[in-house]
Design a protein around this motif. Structure first.
Motif, PDB file in Angstrom:
ATOM      1  N   SER A  75      -1.028  15.616  13.751  1.00 51.97           N
ATOM      2  CA  SER A  75      -1.073  14.964  15.055  1.00 51.97           C
ATOM      3  C   SER A  75      -0.291  13.665  14.930  1.00 51.97           C
ATOM      4  N   GLY A  76      -0.153  12.936  16.040  1.00 56.27           N
ATOM      5  CA  GLY A  76       0.563  11.682  15.990  1.00 56.27           C
ATOM      6  C   GLY A  76       1.501  11.518  17.173  1.00 56.27           C
ATOM      7  N   THR A  77       2.409  10.563  17.063  1.00 53.64           N
ATOM      8  CA  THR A  77       3.311  10.202  18.150  1.00 53.64           C
ATOM      9  C   THR A  77       4.760  10.324  17.702  1.00 53.64           C
ATOM     10  N   VAL A  78       5.560  11.003  18.531  1.00 55.85           N
ATOM     11  CA  VAL A  78       6.985  11.189  18.260  1.00 55.85           C
ATOM     12  C   VAL A  78       7.783  10.241  19.150  1.00 55.85           C
ATOM     13  N   LEU A  79       8.626   9.435  18.534  1.00 61.24           N
ATOM     14  CA  LEU A  79       9.587   8.626  19.274  1.00 61.24           C
ATOM     15  C   LEU A  79      10.934   9.331  19.186  1.00 61.24           C
ATOM     16  N   ALA A  80      11.398   9.872  20.310  1.00 58.10           N
ATOM     17  CA  ALA A  80      12.607  10.690  20.316  1.00 58.10           C
ATOM     18  C   ALA A  80      13.739   9.970  21.032  1.00 58.10           C
ATOM     19  N   ARG A  81      14.942  10.195  20.585  1.00 56.00           N
ATOM     20  CA  ARG A  81      16.110   9.657  21.273  1.00 56.00           C
ATOM     21  C   ARG A  81      16.290  10.400  22.596  1.00 56.00           C
ATOM     22  N   SER A  82      16.580   9.657  23.643  1.00 55.24           N
ATOM     23  CA  SER A  82      16.744  10.263  24.961  1.00 55.24           C
ATOM     24  C   SER A  82      17.776   9.468  25.742  1.00 55.24           C
ATOM     25  N   GLY A  83      18.984  10.047  25.879  1.00 52.06           N
ATOM     26  CA  GLY A  83      20.055   9.324  26.554  1.00 52.06           C
ATOM     27  C   GLY A  83      20.377   8.057  25.786  1.00 52.06           C
ATOM     28  N   GLY A  84      20.276   6.919  26.466  1.00 48.94           N
ATOM     29  CA  GLY A  84      20.538   5.656  25.799  1.00 48.94           C
ATOM     30  C   GLY A  84      19.289   4.967  25.318  1.00 48.94           C
ATOM     31  N   GLY A  85      18.131   5.622  25.467  1.00 56.18           N
ATOM     32  CA  GLY A  85      16.885   4.985  25.080  1.00 56.18           C
ATOM     33  C   GLY A  85      16.027   5.861  24.191  1.00 56.18           C
ATOM     34  N   VAL A  86      14.734   5.592  24.219  1.00 61.57           N
ATOM     35  CA  VAL A  86      13.772   6.317  23.393  1.00 61.57           C
ATOM     36  C   VAL A  86      12.617   6.794  24.268  1.00 61.57           C
ATOM     37  N   SER A  87      12.239   8.063  24.125  1.00 60.18           N
ATOM     38  CA  SER A  87      11.075   8.600  24.829  1.00 60.18           C
ATOM     39  C   SER A  87       9.941   8.810  23.845  1.00 60.18           C
ATOM     40  N   MET A  88       8.747   8.954  24.371  1.00 55.62           N
ATOM     41  CA  MET A  88       7.561   9.098  23.522  1.00 55.62           C
ATOM     42  C   MET A  88       6.841  10.384  23.889  1.00 55.62           C
ATOM     43  N   ARG A  89       6.399  11.113  22.881  1.00 53.00           N
ATOM     44  CA  ARG A  89       5.594  12.309  23.119  1.00 53.00           C
ATOM     45  C   ARG A  89       4.634  12.497  21.957  1.00 53.00           C
ATOM     46  N   HIS A 107      13.697   9.575  16.526  1.00 53.07           N
ATOM     47  CA  HIS A 107      13.810   8.186  16.074  1.00 53.07           C
ATOM     48  C   HIS A 107      12.785   7.883  14.984  1.00 53.07           C
ATOM     49  N   ALA A 108      11.552   8.370  15.176  1.00 56.30           N
ATOM     50  CA  ALA A 108      10.484   8.174  14.183  1.00 56.30           C
ATOM     51  C   ALA A 108       9.271   8.976  14.615  1.00 56.30           C
ATOM     52  N   ILE A 109       8.392   9.260  13.654  1.00 55.50           N
ATOM     53  CA  ILE A 109       7.105   9.907  13.947  1.00 55.50           C
ATOM     54  C   ILE A 109       6.018   9.135  13.229  1.00 55.50           C
ATOM     55  N   ALA A 110       5.036   8.668  13.996  1.00 53.50           N
ATOM     56  CA  ALA A 110       3.826   8.103  13.404  1.00 53.50           C
ATOM     57  C   ALA A 110       2.878   9.277  13.178  1.00 53.50           C
ATOM     58  N   LEU A 111       2.861   9.774  11.965  1.00 55.07           N
ATOM     59  CA  LEU A 111       2.223  11.053  11.660  1.00 55.07           C
ATOM     60  C   LEU A 111       0.825  10.877  11.088  1.00 55.07           C
ATOM     61  N   ARG A 112      -0.091  11.701  11.571  1.00 53.13           N
ATOM     62  CA  ARG A 112      -1.434  11.816  10.996  1.00 53.13           C
ATOM     63  C   ARG A 112      -1.632  13.251  10.525  1.00 53.13           C
ATOM     64  N   CYS A 113      -2.362  13.404   9.440  1.00 48.56           N
ATOM     65  CA  CYS A 113      -2.597  14.737   8.889  1.00 48.56           C
ATOM     66  C   CYS A 113      -4.050  14.863   8.439  1.00 48.56           C
ATOM     67  N   GLN A 114      -4.715  15.873   8.949  1.00 46.46           N
ATOM     68  CA  GLN A 114      -6.066  16.222   8.498  1.00 46.46           C
ATOM     69  C   GLN A 114      -5.946  17.429   7.578  1.00 46.46           C
ATOM     70  N   ILE A 115      -6.540  17.346   6.404  1.00 49.22           N
ATOM     71  CA  ILE A 115      -6.441  18.429   5.419  1.00 49.22           C
ATOM     72  C   ILE A 115      -7.818  19.045   5.204  1.00 49.22           C
ATOM     73  N   ARG A 116      -7.892  20.353   5.360  1.00 45.74           N
ATOM     74  CA  ARG A 116      -9.139  21.089   5.169  1.00 45.74           C
ATOM     75  C   ARG A 116      -8.979  22.127   4.071  1.00 45.74           C
ATOM     76  N   ILE A 117     -10.061  22.389   3.373  1.00 46.16           N
ATOM     77  CA  ILE A 117     -10.127  23.493   2.414  1.00 46.16           C
ATOM     78  C   ILE A 117     -10.595  24.736   3.160  1.00 46.16           C
ATOM     79  N   GLU A 118      -9.953  25.873   2.898  1.00 47.13           N
ATOM     80  CA  GLU A 118     -10.350  27.146   3.501  1.00 47.13           C
ATOM     81  C   GLU A 118     -10.909  28.052   2.397  1.00 47.13           C
ATOM     82  N   PRO A 119     -12.179  27.901   2.046  1.00 46.54           N
ATOM     83  CA  PRO A 119     -12.735  28.593   0.872  1.00 46.54           C
ATOM     84  C   PRO A 119     -12.738  30.111   0.979  1.00 46.54           C
ATOM     85  N   HIS A 120     -12.704  30.649   2.194  1.00 48.26           N
ATOM     86  CA  HIS A 120     -12.735  32.109   2.349  1.00 48.26           C
ATOM     87  C   HIS A 120     -11.404  32.765   1.983  1.00 48.26           C
TER      88      HIS A 120
END
Length: 221
Positions: free
Chosen positions: A131-145, A38-51
């Motif tokens: 990271s973040g929260t996934v709102l997924a369709r589940s049957g007739g409603g919405v589940s969260m993970r 249904h939707a994802i409230a997405l967070r992203c951490q970005i790192r440099i890997e100099p090696h």
């Protein structure tokens, strides 16, 4: 609950119309659940890997401030924090693509800024952690993970793209933070020498310092 959520970074480009330098990462998001997302409230951490890249002699000299001399790099080339970003992923089934805007700092006192400014060419190895929260369709409603902790991807950002991003706001320029009294003395020096810009004043000071150092070496022989 499905744990097959997957992220891939397809590309990155400058955003030419942003108020400040901004990179836009193009992400592909995949989820195998047949019900779809249904939707994802997405967070992203970005790192440099100099090696994960080699460095030329001039780059190594500039990076000594961050990592020390190359002989120590086996211990000191640790990941560097670049940015945190957020985005909403709209509803999809199977897969979708989204843009992730990432504002880019240009402060050379920040480790990531000094790292980018030290590179001549090649690519910047980045690690994107999701990271973040996934709102997924589940049957007739919405589940969260939650977005699983192992969701990550890598991207090799061309140095030319980074430079183009900064140049959208500050063409050919960099920024340094100075104490107020240092700025006043620099402006006084500029005025006394009748120089047109602060850049010319710094250039003159560096030239004088180089000539003085050369004279000291000559006198020591």
């Amino acid at each position: 609950m499905h744990d097959g959520l997957r992220f891939d970074c397809l590309d990155a480009r400058p955003e030419p119309y942003a108020a400040s330098p901004t990179l836009v990462f193009r992400l592909r998001v995949e989820d195998p659940s047949p019900e779809g997302v249904h939707a994802i409230a997405l967070r992203c951490q970005i790192r440099i890997e100099p090696h994960r890249r080699p460095y030329g002699p001039e780059e190594a000299a500039l990076l000594a401030d961050l990592f020390g001399v190359p002989a120590r790099w086996g211990d000191t080339l640790r990941p560097v924090q670049f940015a945190m970003a957020q985005a909403m992923v709209p509803a999809f089934t199977a897969s979708t693509e989204i843009d992730l805007p990432v504002p880019c700092g240009y402060d050379l006192e920040v480790a990531a800024g000094r790292y980018f400014a030290s590179l001549d060419d090649g690519e910047i190895p980045l690690l994107l952690l999701f990271s973040g929260t996934v709102l997924a369709r589940s049957g007739g409603g919405v589940s969260m993970r939650q977005v699983p902790w192992h969701c990550e991807t890598r991207h090799r950002l061309p140095v030319a793209v980074w430079r183009e991003t900064i140049d959208t706001a500050f063409p050919g320029s960099g920024w340094l933070r100075l104490r107020r009294d240092t700025v006043r003395e620099l402006l006084r020096f500029k005025s006394e020498r009748v120089l047109a810009t602060v850049d010319e004043a710094v250039e003159a000071l560096l030239k004088e310092a180089g000539m003085k150092e050369a004279g000291m070496r000559e006198g020591a022989r």
